[in-house]
Design a protein around this motif. Structure first.
Motif, PDB file in Angstrom:
ATOM      1  N   LYS A 116       0.864  -1.176   0.000  1.00 22.46           N
ATOM      2  CA  LYS A 116       0.000   0.000   0.000  1.00 22.46           C
ATOM      3  C   LYS A 116       0.896   1.220   0.000  1.00 22.46           C
ATOM      4  N   GLY A 117       0.409   2.273  -0.647  1.00 20.45           N
ATOM      5  CA  GLY A 117       1.218   3.472  -0.764  1.00 20.45           C
ATOM      6  C   GLY A 117       0.478   4.596  -1.445  1.00 20.45           C
ATOM      7  N   VAL A 118       1.249   5.593  -1.903  1.00 16.24           N
ATOM      8  CA  VAL A 118       0.693   6.782  -2.542  1.00 16.24           C
ATOM      9  C   VAL A 118       1.308   6.908  -3.938  1.00 16.24           C
ATOM     10  N   ILE A 119       0.482   7.170  -4.924  1.00 17.96           N
ATOM     11  CA  ILE A 119       0.961   7.334  -6.294  1.00 17.96           C
ATOM     12  C   ILE A 119       1.708   8.651  -6.418  1.00 17.96           C
ATOM     13  N   GLU A 120       2.959   8.574  -6.860  1.00 19.64           N
ATOM     14  CA  GLU A 120       3.810   9.748  -7.058  1.00 19.64           C
ATOM     15  C   GLU A 120       3.782  10.224  -8.510  1.00 19.64           C
ATOM     16  N   MET A 121       3.716   9.265  -9.456  1.00 24.39           N
ATOM     17  CA  MET A 121       3.752   9.612 -10.868  1.00 24.39           C
ATOM     18  C   MET A 121       3.092   8.513 -11.698  1.00 24.39           C
ATOM     19  N   ILE A 122       2.448   8.909 -12.795  1.00 21.88           N
ATOM     20  CA  ILE A 122       1.819   7.957 -13.714  1.00 21.88           C
ATOM     21  C   ILE A 122       2.361   8.243 -15.112  1.00 21.88           C
ATOM     22  N   ASP A 123       2.848   7.205 -15.785  1.00 20.08           N
ATOM     23  CA  ASP A 123       3.303   7.338 -17.171  1.00 20.08           C
ATOM     24  C   ASP A 123       2.424   6.421 -18.013  1.00 20.08           C
ATOM     25  N   ARG A 124       1.337   6.976 -18.539  1.00 21.93           N
ATOM     26  CA  ARG A 124       0.380   6.181 -19.299  1.00 21.93           C
ATOM     27  C   ARG A 124       1.002   5.625 -20.582  1.00 21.93           C
ATOM     28  N   LYS A 125       1.887   6.382 -21.195  1.00 27.84           N
ATOM     29  CA  LYS A 125       2.533   5.934 -22.442  1.00 27.84           C
ATOM     30  C   LYS A 125       3.405   4.698 -22.187  1.00 27.84           C
ATOM     31  N   ALA A 126       4.157   4.721 -21.095  1.00 29.23           N
ATOM     32  CA  ALA A 126       5.034   3.584 -20.762  1.00 29.23           C
ATOM     33  C   ALA A 126       4.286   2.467 -20.040  1.00 29.23           C
ATOM     34  N   GLY A 127       3.084   2.755 -19.526  1.00 25.67           N
ATOM     35  CA  GLY A 127       2.327   1.747 -18.786  1.00 25.67           C
ATOM     36  C   GLY A 127       2.879   1.503 -17.402  1.00 25.67           C
ATOM     37  N   THR A 128       3.421   2.577 -16.779  1.00 23.26           N
ATOM     38  CA  THR A 128       4.018   2.425 -15.452  1.00 23.26           C
ATOM     39  C   THR A 128       3.410   3.414 -14.458  1.00 23.26           C
ATOM     40  N   VAL A 129       3.592   3.081 -13.187  1.00 22.40           N
ATOM     41  CA  VAL A 129       3.152   3.944 -12.100  1.00 22.40           C
ATOM     42  C   VAL A 129       4.255   3.927 -11.034  1.00 22.40           C
ATOM     43  N   THR A 130       4.563   5.111 -10.504  1.00 23.69           N
ATOM     44  CA  THR A 130       5.561   5.216  -9.440  1.00 23.69           C
ATOM     45  C   THR A 130       4.809   5.383  -8.127  1.00 23.69           C
ATOM     46  N   ILE A 131       5.123   4.518  -7.170  1.00 24.58           N
ATOM     47  CA  ILE A 131       4.413   4.497  -5.893  1.00 24.58           C
ATOM     48  C   ILE A 131       5.418   4.587  -4.745  1.00 24.58           C
ATOM     49  N   LYS A 132       5.135   5.478  -3.811  1.00 22.83           N
ATOM     50  CA  LYS A 132       5.878   5.513  -2.550  1.00 22.83           C
ATOM     51  C   LYS A 132       5.120   4.564  -1.627  1.00 22.83           C
ATOM     52  N   HIS A 133       5.721   3.413  -1.349  1.00 26.20           N
ATOM     53  CA  HIS A 133       5.000   2.368  -0.616  1.00 26.20           C
ATOM     54  C   HIS A 133       5.704   1.996   0.684  1.00 26.20           C
ATOM     55  N   GLY A 134       4.953   1.358   1.548  1.00 25.02           N
ATOM     56  CA  GLY A 134       5.490   0.819   2.787  1.00 25.02           C
ATOM     57  C   GLY A 134       6.158  -0.516   2.513  1.00 25.02           C
ATOM     58  N   PRO A 135       6.592  -1.205   3.556  1.00 27.36           N
ATOM     59  CA  PRO A 135       7.257  -2.503   3.394  1.00 27.36           C
ATOM     60  C   PRO A 135       6.371  -3.524   2.680  1.00 27.36           C
ATOM     61  N   ILE A 136       6.995  -4.355   1.872  1.00 28.78           N
ATOM     62  CA  ILE A 136       6.311  -5.486   1.241  1.00 28.78           C
ATOM     63  C   ILE A 136       7.022  -6.728   1.765  1.00 28.78           C
ATOM     64  N   ARG A 137       6.457  -7.286   2.824  1.00 25.69           N
ATOM     65  CA  ARG A 137       7.127  -8.336   3.591  1.00 25.69           C
ATOM     66  C   ARG A 137       7.337  -9.619   2.797  1.00 25.69           C
ATOM     67  N   GLU A 138       6.461  -9.907   1.838  1.00 26.40           N
ATOM     68  CA  GLU A 138       6.608 -11.145   1.063  1.00 26.40           C
ATOM     69  C   GLU A 138       7.934 -11.189   0.292  1.00 26.40           C
ATOM     70  N   PHE A 139       8.483 -10.006  -0.033  1.00 32.23           N
ATOM     71  CA  PHE A 139       9.752  -9.938  -0.767  1.00 32.23           C
ATOM     72  C   PHE A 139      10.889  -9.406   0.095  1.00 32.23           C
ATOM     73  N   GLY A 140      10.594  -9.082   1.350  1.00 29.75           N
ATOM     74  CA  GLY A 140      11.610  -8.520   2.223  1.00 29.75           C
ATOM     75  C   GLY A 140      11.999  -7.093   1.834  1.00 29.75           C
ATOM     76  N   TRP A 141      11.092  -6.370   1.179  1.00 30.25           N
ATOM     77  CA  TRP A 141      11.364  -5.000   0.753  1.00 30.25           C
ATOM     78  C   TRP A 141      11.000  -4.034   1.868  1.00 30.25           C
ATOM     79  N   ARG A 165      -3.828   0.255  -2.683  1.00 29.03           N
ATOM     80  CA  ARG A 165      -3.374  -1.078  -2.281  1.00 29.03           C
ATOM     81  C   ARG A 165      -3.120  -1.824  -3.584  1.00 29.03           C
ATOM     82  N   PHE A 166      -2.097  -2.689  -3.578  1.00 29.42           N
ATOM     83  CA  PHE A 166      -1.778  -3.384  -4.818  1.00 29.42           C
ATOM     84  C   PHE A 166      -1.139  -4.744  -4.541  1.00 29.42           C
ATOM     85  N   ASP A 167      -1.268  -5.628  -5.527  1.00 30.03           N
ATOM     86  CA  ASP A 167      -0.582  -6.922  -5.541  1.00 30.03           C
ATOM     87  C   ASP A 167       0.512  -6.821  -6.589  1.00 30.03           C
TER      88      ASP A 167
END
Length: 126
Positions: free
Chosen positions: A56-81, A106-108
């Motif tokens: 879960k986090g906050v969207i910082e930037m969206i690049d519709r042309k590239a199909g990407t989104v930049t998110i400032k997120h909290g820890p993602i424990r499943e990956f140890g991030w 929120r995202f998977d």
């Protein structure tokens, strides 16, 4: 009917009989898959062994042309991030239409074979 026509008719009947028997046996085998649930067809879907992270986090930037989104997120424990700001590719570009900069989400996420992070599901959080 001449001899050649009779032979062709017999061979066609034998072929159709074998084909029908094989199809019925396959259908019977498929019907006896008791206890097997959550099966994937494998057509563009992720494998059941592919680990999924939940963030879960906050969207910082969206690049519709590239199909990407930049998110400032909290820890993602499943990956140890730890919490960080990351740019993710979206598996389903259509999800970009409803996203807005500054929105809480929120995202998977899964890791592709190339090592990039790919969002498989994303939705806003109130």
């Amino acid at each position: 009917m001449n001899k050649t026509t009779k032979q062709m008719t017999s061979l066609t009947g034998i072929f159709l009989g074998v084909l029908l028997a094989g199809t019925m046996a396959l259908a019977d085998d498929m019907g006896n898959m008791n206890g097997m649930t959550d099966m994937s067809s494998g057509m563009g879907s992720m494998s059941s062994s592919e680990p999924v992270g939940h963030g879960k986090g906050v969207i910082e930037m969206i690049d519709r042309k590239a199909g990407t989104v930049t998110i400032k997120h909290g820890p993602i424990r499943e990956f140890g991030w730890s919490g960080m700001t990351m740019t993710f590719t979206l598996r389903h570009r259509s999800s970009l239409k409803s996203l807005k900069k500054g929105e809480r989400v929120r995202f998977d996420v899964v890791q592709s074979n190339q090592g990039s992070a790919v969002i498989t599901k994303i939705h806003s959080v109130k």
